[in-house]
Design a protein around this motif. Sequence first.
Motif, PDB file in Angstrom:
ATOM      1  N   LEU A  46       0.849  -1.185   0.000  1.00  0.00           N
ATOM      2  CA  LEU A  46       0.000   0.000   0.000  1.00  0.00           C
ATOM      3  C   LEU A  46       0.889   1.241   0.000  1.00  0.00           C
ATOM      4  N   VAL A  47       0.634   2.140  -0.928  1.00  0.00           N
ATOM      5  CA  VAL A  47       1.456   3.339  -1.079  1.00  0.00           C
ATOM      6  C   VAL A  47       0.818   4.537  -0.378  1.00  0.00           C
ATOM      7  N   ALA A  48      -0.473   4.742  -0.626  1.00  0.00           N
ATOM      8  CA  ALA A  48      -1.149   5.908  -0.072  1.00  0.00           C
ATOM      9  C   ALA A  48      -2.655   5.690  -0.102  1.00  0.00           C
ATOM     10  N   THR A  49      -3.326   6.336   0.834  1.00  0.00           N
ATOM     11  CA  THR A  49      -4.787   6.305   0.864  1.00  0.00           C
ATOM     12  C   THR A  49      -5.338   7.700   1.128  1.00  0.00           C
ATOM     13  N   VAL A  50      -6.555   7.889   0.674  1.00  0.00           N
ATOM     14  CA  VAL A  50      -7.276   9.126   0.975  1.00  0.00           C
ATOM     15  C   VAL A  50      -8.712   8.735   1.276  1.00  0.00           C
ATOM     16  N   THR A  51      -9.250   9.306   2.350  1.00  0.00           N
ATOM     17  CA  THR A  51     -10.636   9.030   2.687  1.00  0.00           C
ATOM     18  C   THR A  51     -11.547   9.996   1.936  1.00  0.00           C
ATOM     19  N   SER A  52     -12.826   9.688   1.940  1.00  0.00           N
ATOM     20  CA  SER A  52     -13.788  10.584   1.294  1.00  0.00           C
ATOM     21  C   SER A  52     -13.831  11.932   2.000  1.00  0.00           C
ATOM     22  N   GLY A  53     -13.350  11.970   3.219  1.00  0.00           N
ATOM     23  CA  GLY A  53     -13.270  13.221   3.956  1.00  0.00           C
ATOM     24  C   GLY A  53     -11.968  13.970   3.757  1.00  0.00           C
ATOM     25  N   GLY A  54     -11.065  13.388   2.955  1.00  0.00           N
ATOM     26  CA  GLY A  54      -9.832  14.073   2.625  1.00  0.00           C
ATOM     27  C   GLY A  54      -8.629  13.761   3.496  1.00  0.00           C
ATOM     28  N   ILE A  55      -8.755  12.785   4.375  1.00  0.00           N
ATOM     29  CA  ILE A  55      -7.620  12.413   5.221  1.00  0.00           C
ATOM     30  C   ILE A  55      -6.676  11.523   4.414  1.00  0.00           C
ATOM     31  N   THR A  56      -5.405  11.887   4.394  1.00  0.00           N
ATOM     32  CA  THR A  56      -4.417  11.158   3.607  1.00  0.00           C
ATOM     33  C   THR A  56      -3.409  10.452   4.506  1.00  0.00           C
ATOM     34  N   ASP A  57      -2.901   9.348   4.028  1.00  0.00           N
ATOM     35  CA  ASP A  57      -1.856   8.596   4.734  1.00  0.00           C
ATOM     36  C   ASP A  57      -0.920   7.993   3.705  1.00  0.00           C
ATOM     37  N   TYR A  58       0.334   7.781   4.135  1.00  0.00           N
ATOM     38  CA  TYR A  58       1.346   7.334   3.202  1.00  0.00           C
ATOM     39  C   TYR A  58       2.235   6.247   3.788  1.00  0.00           C
ATOM     40  N   ASN A  59       2.720   5.427   2.899  1.00  0.00           N
ATOM     41  CA  ASN A  59       3.787   4.499   3.244  1.00  0.00           C
ATOM     42  C   ASN A  59       5.016   5.351   3.584  1.00  0.00           C
ATOM     43  N   PRO A 100     -16.434   2.610   6.005  1.00  0.00           N
ATOM     44  CA  PRO A 100     -16.355   3.746   6.925  1.00  0.00           C
ATOM     45  C   PRO A 100     -15.545   3.427   8.171  1.00  0.00           C
ATOM     46  N   GLY A 101     -14.678   4.349   8.521  1.00  0.00           N
ATOM     47  CA  GLY A 101     -13.832   4.152   9.684  1.00  0.00           C
ATOM     48  C   GLY A 101     -12.514   3.495   9.370  1.00  0.00           C
ATOM     49  N   SER A 102     -12.372   2.984   8.161  1.00  0.00           N
ATOM     50  CA  SER A 102     -11.116   2.341   7.824  1.00  0.00           C
ATOM     51  C   SER A 102     -10.074   3.386   7.451  1.00  0.00           C
ATOM     52  N   SER A 103      -8.832   2.943   7.418  1.00  0.00           N
ATOM     53  CA  SER A 103      -7.733   3.868   7.164  1.00  0.00           C
ATOM     54  C   SER A 103      -6.542   3.085   6.649  1.00  0.00           C
ATOM     55  N   PHE A 104      -5.479   3.798   6.357  1.00  0.00           N
ATOM     56  CA  PHE A 104      -4.261   3.181   5.849  1.00  0.00           C
ATOM     57  C   PHE A 104      -3.790   2.069   6.779  1.00  0.00           C
ATOM     58  N   SER A 105      -3.809   2.349   8.049  1.00  0.00           N
ATOM     59  CA  SER A 105      -3.256   1.391   8.997  1.00  0.00           C
ATOM     60  C   SER A 105      -4.177   0.217   9.264  1.00  0.00           C
ATOM     61  N   LEU A 106      -5.467   0.374   8.980  1.00  0.00           N
ATOM     62  CA  LEU A 106      -6.430  -0.682   9.293  1.00  0.00           C
ATOM     63  C   LEU A 106      -6.796  -1.522   8.084  1.00  0.00           C
ATOM     64  N   ILE A 107      -6.761  -0.946   6.894  1.00  0.00           N
ATOM     65  CA  ILE A 107      -7.244  -1.637   5.709  1.00  0.00           C
ATOM     66  C   ILE A 107      -6.271  -2.739   5.302  1.00  0.00           C
ATOM     67  N   ARG A 108      -6.842  -3.805   4.784  1.00  0.00           N
ATOM     68  CA  ARG A 108      -6.054  -4.900   4.247  1.00  0.00           C
ATOM     69  C   ARG A 108      -6.335  -5.030   2.758  1.00  0.00           C
ATOM     70  N   ILE A 109      -5.376  -5.589   2.043  1.00  0.00           N
ATOM     71  CA  ILE A 109      -5.510  -5.631   0.587  1.00  0.00           C
ATOM     72  C   ILE A 109      -6.799  -6.319   0.164  1.00  0.00           C
ATOM     73  N   ARG A 110      -7.216  -7.345   0.899  1.00  0.00           N
ATOM     74  CA  ARG A 110      -8.399  -8.093   0.500  1.00  0.00           C
ATOM     75  C   ARG A 110      -9.687  -7.331   0.806  1.00  0.00           C
TER      76      ARG A 110
END
Length: 125
Positions: A46-59, A100-110
């Motif tokens: 996982l390289v980066a994520t953005v939520t629908s609310g605009g919160i971003t996270d990065y490797n 909803p409520g998921s994030s870079f640190s919580l989400i899994r590829i599957r």
Amino acid sequence: VQLQASGGGLAQAGGSLRLSCEAFGSGMLYSLMGWYRQGPGKQRELVATVTSGGITDYNDSVQGRFTISADNAKNMWWLQMNNLKAEDTAVYFCAAVWAPGSSFSLIRIRDFRDWGRGTLVTVSS
């Protein structure tokens, strides 16, 4: 739903590329959009994520160099990649999910429901 990724190509080390992902179809509602990559002989990461609310996270490996952004109204998101390094060479995949409520640190590829076909990024040193 179909995700279409584009923008890959060849860049020199220190250069920049911008990847785009656009979602097509009905019933699209995403809470988390992201980019994965898979380098030669490596696992998909996982390289980066953005939520629908605009919160971003990065490797950690791309922090400060890559920027993810999204336009929910257009069902599009982007990955601006600056100061590219040879180790950024990979096939990049966009992905999205309603979780909803998921994030870079919580989400899994599957957990990601929708995936785009990869776009190849090659960085020459």
